[in-house]
Design an enzyme around this catalytic site. Structure first.
Site, PDB file in Angstrom:
ATOM      1  N   LYS A   1       0.828  -1.221   0.000  1.00 36.05           N
ATOM      2  CA  LYS A   1       0.000   0.000   0.000  1.00 36.05           C
ATOM      3  C   LYS A   1       0.850   1.254   0.000  1.00 36.05           C
ATOM      4  CE  LYS A   1      -3.807  -1.756   2.848  1.00 36.05           C
ATOM      5  NZ  LYS A   1      -4.498  -1.483   4.133  1.00 36.05           N
TER       6      LYS A   1
ATOM      7  N   LYS B   1       2.175   2.555   2.344  1.00 38.51           N
ATOM      8  CA  LYS B   1       1.770   3.345   3.523  1.00 38.51           C
ATOM      9  C   LYS B   1       2.774   3.093   4.644  1.00 38.51           C
ATOM     10  CE  LYS B   1      -3.354   3.684   3.658  1.00 38.51           C
ATOM     11  NZ  LYS B   1      -4.563   3.271   4.420  1.00 38.51           N
TER      12      LYS B   1
HETATM   13  N1  C2G Z   1     -13.054   4.709   6.794  1.00 40.25           N
HETATM   14  C1  C2G Z   1     -14.261   5.391   6.902  1.00 40.25           C
HETATM   15  N2  C2G Z   1     -14.250   6.737   7.049  1.00 40.25           N
HETATM   16  C2  C2G Z   1     -13.081   7.419   7.094  1.00 40.25           C
HETATM   17  C3  C2G Z   1     -11.859   6.729   6.994  1.00 40.25           C
HETATM   18  C4  C2G Z   1     -11.864   5.359   6.840  1.00 40.25           C
HETATM   19  O1  C2G Z   1     -15.339   4.783   6.862  1.00 40.25           O
HETATM   20  N3  C2G Z   1     -13.129   8.771   7.239  1.00 40.25           N
HETATM   21  C5  C2G Z   1     -13.099   3.248   6.625  1.00 40.25           C
HETATM   22  C6  C2G Z   1     -12.471   2.796   5.317  1.00 40.25           C
HETATM   23  O2  C2G Z   1     -13.408   2.909   4.245  1.00 40.25           O
HETATM   24  C7  C2G Z   1     -12.137   1.340   5.635  1.00 40.25           C
HETATM   25  C8  C2G Z   1     -11.787   1.394   7.136  1.00 40.25           C
HETATM   26  O3  C2G Z   1     -12.340   2.625   7.639  1.00 40.25           O
HETATM   27  O4  C2G Z   1     -13.296   0.531   5.468  1.00 40.25           O
HETATM   28  C9  C2G Z   1     -10.293   1.385   7.377  1.00 40.25           C
HETATM   29  O5  C2G Z   1      -9.735   2.472   6.660  1.00 40.25           O
HETATM   30  P1  C2G Z   1      -8.157   2.393   6.277  1.00 40.25           P
HETATM   31  O6  C2G Z   1      -7.398   2.077   7.491  1.00 40.25           O
HETATM   32  O7  C2G Z   1      -7.845   3.601   5.467  1.00 40.25           O
HETATM   33  O8  C2G Z   1      -8.170   1.095   5.347  1.00 40.25           O
HETATM   34  P2  C2G Z   1      -7.480   0.931   3.919  1.00 40.25           P
HETATM   35  O9  C2G Z   1      -6.103   1.440   3.979  1.00 40.25           O
HETATM   36  O10 C2G Z   1      -8.426   1.465   2.926  1.00 40.25           O
HETATM   37  O11 C2G Z   1      -7.338  -0.672   3.823  1.00 40.25           O
HETATM   38  O12 C2G Z   1      -7.826  -4.965   1.902  1.00 40.25           O
HETATM   39  C10 C2G Z   1      -8.484  -3.747   2.190  1.00 40.25           C
HETATM   40  C11 C2G Z   1      -7.537  -2.741   2.776  1.00 40.25           C
HETATM   41  O13 C2G Z   1      -6.807  -3.300   3.850  1.00 40.25           O
HETATM   42  C12 C2G Z   1      -8.299  -1.498   3.255  1.00 40.25           C
END
Ligand code: C2G
Length: 129
Positions: free
Chosen positions: A45, A47
């Site tokens: 990612k 990240k």
């Molecule tokens: N999320 C949300 N609102 C936000 C930020 C995040 O609803 N303001 C949700 C994202 O849509 C996700 C969850 O919180 O469902 C976790 O967000 P992240 O940690 O950013 O996850 P991500 O990096 O998108 O990883 O295989 C799938 C990936 O691991 C998802």
């Protein structure tokens, strides 16, 4: 028992994440959260996490809606996770809309609206002001 699974990094945990986990739990009785490992985040990612996997795991495990935390080590583990844990519903934020429709062969797939105003990126920007 209706089992729900979701995936994410959950770094700099914030109320947007908790909103997602609360709604995910409302869809069943047991919520599994697969948290991206440090290696997965960095290699797949691009990240860099502030908190390590172990620290993020402790934080997410402390959330009342969460029943089990497992590591997310690969993009490809979702089908085997759904089968292994006999998951009924896969849930994730709608920033991923459509990306995991292949899971519909194995379980219900639900994309939930994100909490629009909050993000880790925004938090970091605001802290720099
Ligand atoms: N999320 C949300 N609102 C936000 C930020 C995040 O609803 N303001 C949700 C994202 O849509 C996700 C969850 O919180 O469902 C976790 O967000 P992240 O940690 O950013 O996850 P991500 O990096 O998108 O990883 O295989 C799938 C990936 O691991 C998802």
């Amino acid at each position: 028992m209706k089992k729900v699974i979701t995936y994410g990094t959950f770094d700099l945990l914030h109320y947007g994440h908790v909103n997602l986990l609360r709604r995910a739990k409302e869809l069943g009785d047991y919520l599994i959260v697969a948290i991206s490992t440090d290696e997965f985040n960095w290699n797949q990612k691009q990240k860099k996490c502030y908190f390590t996997f172990e620290e993020r795991k402790k934080l997410v495990e402390a959330i009342r809606y969460v029943d089990l935390v497992i590591p997310e080590e690969s993009w490809d583990q979702k089908v085997s996770d759904v089968k292994e844990f006999k998951v009924d519903t896969f849930v994730i934020g709608d920033d991923w809309e459509g990306k995991f429709d292949f899971l519909k062969n194995y379980c219900e797939v639900v994309y939930l609206p994100r909490t629009p105003e909050i993000s880790t990126t925004q938090i970091k920007k605001d802290l720099k002001k």
